[in-house]
Scaffold this active site. Structure first.
Site, PDB file in Angstrom:
ATOM      1  N   HIS A 145      -8.220   0.686  -3.942  1.00 13.10           N
ATOM      2  CA  HIS A 145      -9.107   0.445  -2.801  1.00 13.10           C
ATOM      3  C   HIS A 145      -9.937   1.720  -2.618  1.00 13.10           C
ATOM      4  O   HIS A 145      -9.451   2.713  -2.086  1.00 13.10           O
ATOM      5  CB  HIS A 145      -8.288   0.132  -1.550  1.00 13.10           C
ATOM      6  CG  HIS A 145      -9.139  -0.099  -0.328  1.00 13.10           C
ATOM      7  ND1 HIS A 145      -8.589  -0.160   0.933  1.00 13.10           N
ATOM      8  CD2 HIS A 145     -10.478  -0.257  -0.190  1.00 13.10           C
ATOM      9  CE1 HIS A 145      -9.579  -0.357   1.814  1.00 13.10           C
ATOM     10  NE2 HIS A 145     -10.731  -0.407   1.149  1.00 13.10           N
ATOM     11  N   ASP A 200      -6.141  -6.760   4.295  1.00  7.91           N
ATOM     12  CA  ASP A 200      -5.620  -5.391   4.238  1.00  7.91           C
ATOM     13  C   ASP A 200      -5.736  -4.701   5.593  1.00  7.91           C
ATOM     14  O   ASP A 200      -6.829  -4.517   6.110  1.00  7.91           O
ATOM     15  CB  ASP A 200      -6.435  -4.621   3.187  1.00  7.91           C
ATOM     16  CG  ASP A 200      -5.943  -3.193   3.022  1.00  7.91           C
ATOM     17  OD1 ASP A 200      -6.619  -2.419   2.330  1.00  7.91           O
ATOM     18  OD2 ASP A 200      -4.892  -2.852   3.608  1.00  7.91           O
ATOM     19  N   GLY A 201      -4.534  -4.352   6.117  1.00  6.82           N
ATOM     20  CA  GLY A 201      -4.543  -3.561   7.359  1.00  6.82           C
ATOM     21  C   GLY A 201      -3.721  -4.231   8.437  1.00  6.82           C
ATOM     22  O   GLY A 201      -4.115  -5.279   8.952  1.00  6.82           O
ATOM     23  N   GLY A 202      -2.583  -3.630   8.728  1.00  8.16           N
ATOM     24  CA  GLY A 202      -1.741  -4.162   9.808  1.00  8.16           C
ATOM     25  C   GLY A 202      -1.087  -5.480   9.448  1.00  8.16           C
ATOM     26  O   GLY A 202      -0.682  -6.256  10.318  1.00  8.16           O
ATOM     27  N   MET A 251     -12.272   3.801  -0.887  1.00 12.76           N
ATOM     28  CA  MET A 251     -12.971   4.111   0.362  1.00 12.76           C
ATOM     29  C   MET A 251     -13.763   5.405   0.107  1.00 12.76           C
ATOM     30  O   MET A 251     -13.390   6.499   0.532  1.00 12.76           O
ATOM     31  CB  MET A 251     -11.961   4.262   1.506  1.00 12.76           C
ATOM     32  CG  MET A 251     -11.370   2.919   1.917  1.00 12.76           C
ATOM     33  SD  MET A 251      -9.880   3.020   2.911  1.00 12.76           S
ATOM     34  CE  MET A 251      -8.651   3.110   1.619  1.00 12.76           C
ATOM     35  N   MET A 311      -9.364   7.731  -0.557  1.00 13.75           N
ATOM     36  CA  MET A 311     -10.273   8.080   0.532  1.00 13.75           C
ATOM     37  C   MET A 311     -10.944   9.422   0.230  1.00 13.75           C
ATOM     38  O   MET A 311     -10.258  10.379  -0.163  1.00 13.75           O
ATOM     39  CB  MET A 311      -9.500   8.176   1.851  1.00 13.75           C
ATOM     40  CG  MET A 311      -8.809   6.886   2.224  1.00 13.75           C
ATOM     41  SD  MET A 311      -7.911   7.069   3.778  1.00 13.75           S
ATOM     42  CE  MET A 311      -6.994   5.513   3.787  1.00 13.75           C
ATOM     43  N   MET A 335     -10.981  -6.462   5.356  1.00 11.81           N
ATOM     44  CA  MET A 335     -10.271  -5.423   6.098  1.00 11.81           C
ATOM     45  C   MET A 335      -9.951  -5.924   7.494  1.00 11.81           C
ATOM     46  O   MET A 335     -10.836  -6.431   8.201  1.00 11.81           O
ATOM     47  CB  MET A 335     -11.126  -4.154   6.186  1.00 11.81           C
ATOM     48  CG  MET A 335     -11.326  -3.405   4.887  1.00 11.81           C
ATOM     49  SD  MET A 335      -9.785  -2.896   4.124  1.00 11.81           S
ATOM     50  CE  MET A 335      -9.174  -1.719   5.321  1.00 11.81           C
ATOM     51  N   GLY A 338      -9.332   3.829   6.675  1.00 19.70           N
ATOM     52  CA  GLY A 338      -9.159   5.275   6.834  1.00 19.70           C
ATOM     53  C   GLY A 338      -7.750   5.678   7.201  1.00 19.70           C
ATOM     54  O   GLY A 338      -7.308   6.779   6.889  1.00 19.70           O
ATOM     55  N   PHE A 339      -7.007   4.728   7.836  1.00 16.37           N
ATOM     56  CA  PHE A 339      -5.658   5.098   8.263  1.00 16.37           C
ATOM     57  C   PHE A 339      -4.715   3.896   8.205  1.00 16.37           C
ATOM     58  O   PHE A 339      -5.148   2.751   8.369  1.00 16.37           O
ATOM     59  CB  PHE A 339      -5.690   5.657   9.702  1.00 16.37           C
ATOM     60  CG  PHE A 339      -6.537   6.899   9.837  1.00 16.37           C
ATOM     61  CD1 PHE A 339      -7.882   6.794  10.155  1.00 16.37           C
ATOM     62  CD2 PHE A 339      -6.001   8.149   9.574  1.00 16.37           C
ATOM     63  CE1 PHE A 339      -8.685   7.925  10.240  1.00 16.37           C
ATOM     64  CE2 PHE A 339      -6.791   9.296   9.663  1.00 16.37           C
ATOM     65  CZ  PHE A 339      -8.132   9.180  10.002  1.00 16.37           C
ATOM     66  N   GLY A 340      -3.438   4.164   7.953  1.00 12.49           N
ATOM     67  CA  GLY A 340      -2.439   3.110   8.004  1.00 12.49           C
ATOM     68  C   GLY A 340      -1.913   2.969   9.428  1.00 12.49           C
ATOM     69  O   GLY A 340      -2.353   3.675  10.340  1.00 12.49           O
ATOM     70  N   SER A 392       0.851  -1.196   0.000  1.00 10.32           N
ATOM     71  CA  SER A 392       0.000   0.000   0.000  1.00 10.32           C
ATOM     72  C   SER A 392       0.883   1.242   0.000  1.00 10.32           C
ATOM     73  O   SER A 392       1.888   1.304   0.705  1.00 10.32           O
ATOM     74  CB  SER A 392      -0.878   0.014   1.266  1.00 10.32           C
ATOM     75  OG  SER A 392      -1.358   1.325   1.485  1.00 10.32           O
ATOM     76  N   HIS A 432      -1.075  -1.197  -4.185  1.00 11.31           N
ATOM     77  CA  HIS A 432      -2.401  -1.023  -3.578  1.00 11.31           C
ATOM     78  C   HIS A 432      -2.589   0.465  -3.321  1.00 11.31           C
ATOM     79  O   HIS A 432      -1.844   1.062  -2.528  1.00 11.31           O
ATOM     80  CB  HIS A 432      -2.460  -1.814  -2.268  1.00 11.31           C
ATOM     81  CG  HIS A 432      -3.769  -1.743  -1.558  1.00 11.31           C
ATOM     82  ND1 HIS A 432      -4.855  -2.493  -1.914  1.00 11.31           N
ATOM     83  CD2 HIS A 432      -4.152  -0.988  -0.491  1.00 11.31           C
ATOM     84  CE1 HIS A 432      -5.857  -2.224  -1.089  1.00 11.31           C
ATOM     85  NE2 HIS A 432      -5.457  -1.323  -0.224  1.00 11.31           N
ATOM     86  N   ASP A 453      -4.811   3.465  -1.997  1.00 16.72           N
ATOM     87  CA  ASP A 453      -5.943   3.749  -1.103  1.00 16.72           C
ATOM     88  C   ASP A 453      -6.561   5.101  -1.417  1.00 16.72           C
ATOM     89  O   ASP A 453      -5.962   6.142  -1.139  1.00 16.72           O
ATOM     90  CB  ASP A 453      -5.456   3.737   0.356  1.00 16.72           C
ATOM     91  CG  ASP A 453      -5.116   2.324   0.823  1.00 16.72           C
ATOM     92  OD1 ASP A 453      -3.979   2.105   1.259  1.00 16.72           O
ATOM     93  OD2 ASP A 453      -6.006   1.462   0.712  1.00 16.72           O
TER      94      ASP A 453
END
Ligand SMILES: O=C(CO)[C@@H](O)[C@H](O)COP(=O)(O)O
Length: 263
Positions: free
Chosen positions: A139, A244-246, A141, A108, A210, A215-217, A79, A104, A106
């Protein structure tokens, strides 16, 4: 004697079939410009996303982990959210040099999520700088994902992933994305039940689970989302699943074991 003739005939048919398959793959790779050749060759693998939340260096290490002989064997899509957005082109080149399988991106809109990033003009600039080959996984959002399909396709996006929570009629949007020459991704927030994806699972190319609130990395990986991955793998064995995420070196194995990589 008759059996020998039948056997030889079957052998000839098999060889002709093999030639046809090879010819069609060559034609697909040579003339179907919608997707980069590298991605066509890698189709059918599974994707796991990591941001650069812990620094791109760690993400690179993670990417290497993903592609080394650690038995994970999935695609890694870095990302760009946490990279130096003032030098986005150079950052993307660095990620591509690290052999990320795709990028990836993002998007938003500040409405669907309480953050704003970038839109199709940035995508267009990246496509101009990076060339046609890198695969752009969008992605979205965004509250009105239907509004951005054509601008993103024109800008050079390859896959358009929208949130189930943002649309009344996913079927119409799926159709529009395909008519604009992009692959279709469908994603759900942590609070959305995974079974809601089922009616669309056979119409999409990828389901994105998700593992953070979008909304945030740099957020903490939500391990309790792994049953969603397991359910998807069980119900739809050939579906691409993206997490996706962490996601990073400490969590990627959990994604693989849950089913983000086919057994
Ligand atoms: O969509 C999102 C966040 O909303 C993700 O794509 C993040 O950008 C992933 O970054 P890390 O959580 O891995 O830092």
């Amino acid at each position: 004697m008759e059996q020998a003739f039948v056997f030889v005939g079957l052998l000839v048919c098999l060889l002709c079939l093999l030639k046809c398959v090879r010819l069609s793959q060559y034609l697909l790779l040579s003339f179907w410009k919608v997707l980069p050749r590298s991605f066509l060759r890698s189709m059918g693998q599974w994707a796991v996303i990591t941001g650069a939340g812990d620094g791109i260096g760690k993400a690179y290490a993670f990417e290497a982990l993903g592609n080394r002989h650690h038995g994970i064997g999935c695609k890694i899509g870095l990302s760009i959210l946490n990279s130096d957005l003032a030098n986005l082109g150079a950052e993307c080149l660095r990620m591509l040099d690290s052999r990320t399988n795709y990028l990836h991106l993002d998007v938003m809109d500040g409405h669907f999520v309480p953050n704003i990033t970038f839109g199709h003009p940035v995508v267009e600039s990246l496509r101009k700088q990076l060339g046609q080959d890198p695969f752009f996984d969008m992605h979205m959002m965004a509250s009105r994902p239907e509004q951005w399909v054509k601008p993103m396709a024109v800008a050079g996006a390859n896959q358009y992933t929208f949130h189930l929570e943002a649309i009344e009629n996913p079927g119409a949007l799926i159709k529009d994305i395909r008519e604009n020459g992009m692959k279709v991704g469908l994603t759900i927030k942590p609070g959305t039940t995974v079974e809601y994806l089922a009616p669309w699972a056979n119409q999409i190319d990828m389901a994105l689970v998700m593992t953070v609130e979008p909304g945030f990395g740099s957020q903490k990986f939500m391990e309790d989302m792994m049953p969603k991955v397991h359910w998807l793998r069980t119900q739809f064995p050939t579906l691409d699943i993206e997490v996706d995420g962490g996601v990073g070196p400490d969590t990627v194995q959990k994604c693989a074991e849950a089913g983000a990589v086919p057994s």
